[in-house]
Scaffold this active site. Structure first.
Site, PDB file in Angstrom:
ATOM      1  NE  ARG A   1      23.384 -28.684  12.022  1.00 60.08           N
ATOM      2  CZ  ARG A   1      23.485 -29.808  11.332  1.00 60.08           C
ATOM      3  NH1 ARG A   1      23.944 -30.898  11.900  1.00 60.08           N
ATOM      4  NH2 ARG A   1      23.145 -29.844  10.074  1.00 60.08           N
TER       5      ARG A   1
ATOM      6  CD  GLU B   1      27.899 -26.332   9.194  1.00 59.70           C
ATOM      7  OE1 GLU B   1      28.811 -27.153   9.005  1.00 59.70           O
ATOM      8  OE2 GLU B   1      26.713 -26.576   8.976  1.00 59.70           O
TER       9      GLU B   1
ATOM     10  CG  HIS C   1      24.496 -27.852   4.346  1.00 59.82           C
ATOM     11  ND1 HIS C   1      24.584 -28.474   3.125  1.00 59.82           N
ATOM     12  CD2 HIS C   1      24.821 -28.776   5.269  1.00 59.82           C
ATOM     13  CE1 HIS C   1      24.944 -29.740   3.298  1.00 59.82           C
ATOM     14  NE2 HIS C   1      25.083 -29.946   4.601  1.00 59.82           N
TER      15      HIS C   1
ATOM     16  CG  ASN D   1      25.559 -30.818  15.431  1.00 61.62           C
ATOM     17  OD1 ASN D   1      24.458 -31.369  15.365  1.00 61.62           O
ATOM     18  ND2 ASN D   1      26.325 -30.638  14.383  1.00 61.62           N
TER      19      ASN D   1
ATOM     20  NE  ARG E   1      21.093 -36.851   2.778  1.00 60.36           N
ATOM     21  CZ  ARG E   1      21.766 -35.930   3.479  1.00 60.36           C
ATOM     22  NH1 ARG E   1      22.370 -34.928   2.859  1.00 60.36           N
ATOM     23  NH2 ARG E   1      21.820 -35.997   4.787  1.00 60.36           N
TER      24      ARG E   1
END
Ligand code: ADP
Length: 402
Positions: A93, A386, A182, A10, A243
């Protein structure tokens, strides 16, 4: 015997996270992180899964190439280097796969070109992902390398959920639509939730709430995503660590015209200095809970705004799905913050939703139900994974045949 190891990479702009898994039993062999790439204070931290032993090295790591070489050396230390005959593939990823990639994909030149073409819609993430892929390909050109896209699970969204209500020609010209992110987590968690209920994913409707520092909700009907809260970028939707999530787009015009801010400043404000952090100065839910316990009104309000947005999405996705079998909480906040789970479903008994206080308070590692026995809708905590999902998808694509 065929090789059974998969290395998951990743690659971020200044970091590389990695895990080596053995797909015979999905076990971890090693995990690690290279951070602050390009600075003088770079660091690589490597953990050997079997023993829990960690090794740490500090010192400048100039770029991604140097970072991957350092990863390869750490792995080689345990006899698991990139030249290991056990290594079946590398799974990468990739944040943005646009409309083009709905499945994990073996990377070749055409795939690299397409990921590159998506840089305008993922300016922060795709370049870093590409650098990681190119470096890994240079190190092992003979090895299958697979891209697993954060957006792939959401490509099943129907047009009415994926399109913004703006001029279609302009939207199409600039590839503006809701992509969602996601996805690897939403795919994994919705499937694990069905397994927890003892039912096939095809028979189950689930609302997944991925609440980490970034946060998103999704509505999954029979294993397929039909709506999700993030959009063209990860900025839309829930209140997150830093965010803003949803807001009136006119706030941006106002900040520019009346507030005198530049577009770059507004971008930074909404992505890095908003959400929980903007509301109360902290983006870690543990700290916010501690402050609430001490009677801090600002932290309380930040929490209430976070929960209010979450509730609105639960209600919206309930309506989108029509029938809901389960709500699954996942990621750092969803897996650990019992008060968030309790508050998110409080008052929703009319929708068949409730949390059992005792079950909710229990801390645990595995998937578990926190709704009262016999509840119409199951409420579950389902830890996400993940890396395992990327490794599983990578191995399913290339491992068994190689
Ligand atoms: P990401 O992958 O988006 O960086 P994670 O899924 O790791 O995020 O979640 C990180 C967040 O989880 C932290 O910012 C913190 O708010 C929250 N978190 C982690 N542990 C706990 C805990 N024990 N209680 C409450 N919140 C927690």
């Amino acid at each position: 015997m065929s090789p059974t190891h998969v290395l998951v990479l990743n690659s971020g702009s200044s970091s590389v996270k990695y895990q080596l898994l053995d797909m015979r039993d999905s076990s971890r062999l090693a995990t690690g992180l290279v951070e602050r790439i390009g600075e003088q204070t770079s660091r690589i931290k490597h953990t050997v899964a079997a023993t829990g032993d960690t090794r740490e090295q500090n010192g400048p790591i100039a770029d991604h190439q140097a970072a991957l070489k350092a990863v390869a050396e750490e792995l080689a230390w345990d006899g698991l280097g990139l030249d290991s005959p056990e290594l079946a593939a590398i799974g990468h990823r990739v944040v943005h796969g646009g409309m083009f990639f709905s499945e994990p994909t073996v990377i070749d030149d055409a795939v690299l070109t397409e990921i590159e073409r998506l840089i305008p819609v993922a300016p922060l993430h795709n370049p870093a992902n590409l650098t990681g892929i190119r470096t890994a390909m240079a190190l092992r050109p003979d090895l299958p390398q697979v891209a697993v896209f954060d957006t792939a699970f959401h490509t099943t969204m129907p047009e009415q959920a994926a399109r913004y209500a703006i001029d279609t020609k302009i939207a199409d010209r600039h590839r503006i639509r809701r992509y969602g992110f996601h996805g690897t987590s939403h795919a994994y968690v919705s499937r694990e939730t069905a397994r927890l209920l003892g039912r096939a994913p095809e028979d189950v409707n689930v609302i997944v709430l991925h609440l980490g520092n970034g946060a998103s909700a999704s509505a999954v009907r029979g294993g397929r995503c039909v709506d999700t809260s993030m959009g063209l970028t990860p900025l839309e939707g829930l209140v997150m660590g830093t965010r803003s999530g949803d807001l009136d787009p006119a706030v941006i015009f106002h900040l520019e015209r009346v507030g005198g801010m530049s577009m770059d400043e507004i971008d930074t404000l909404l992505n890095k200095r908003s959400g929980l952090f903007g509301l109360c100065g902290d983006n870690d839910m543990r700290e916010i809970q501690r402050r609430i316990d001490e009677g801090d009104a600002q932290a309380r309000l930040a929490f209430d705004i976070y929960i209010h947005r979450l509730k609105k999405y639960i209600g919206a996705y309930y309506a989108v799905l029509g029938r809901v079998d389960a709500i699954a909480f996942t990621a750092g906040v969803g897996e650990n913050a019992a008060p968030v789970r309790e508050a998110a479903v409080a008052g929703l008994e009319g929708l068949g939703l409730a949390v059992d206080g005792d079950l909710n308070a229990v801390r645990g590692d595995g998937p578990r139900l926190i709704s009262p026995a016999g509840a119409r809708v199951a409420v579950a905590v389902v830890p996400t994974d993940e890396e395992l999902e990327i490794a599983t998808q990578t191995y399913a694509l290339v491992g068994k045949g190689s």
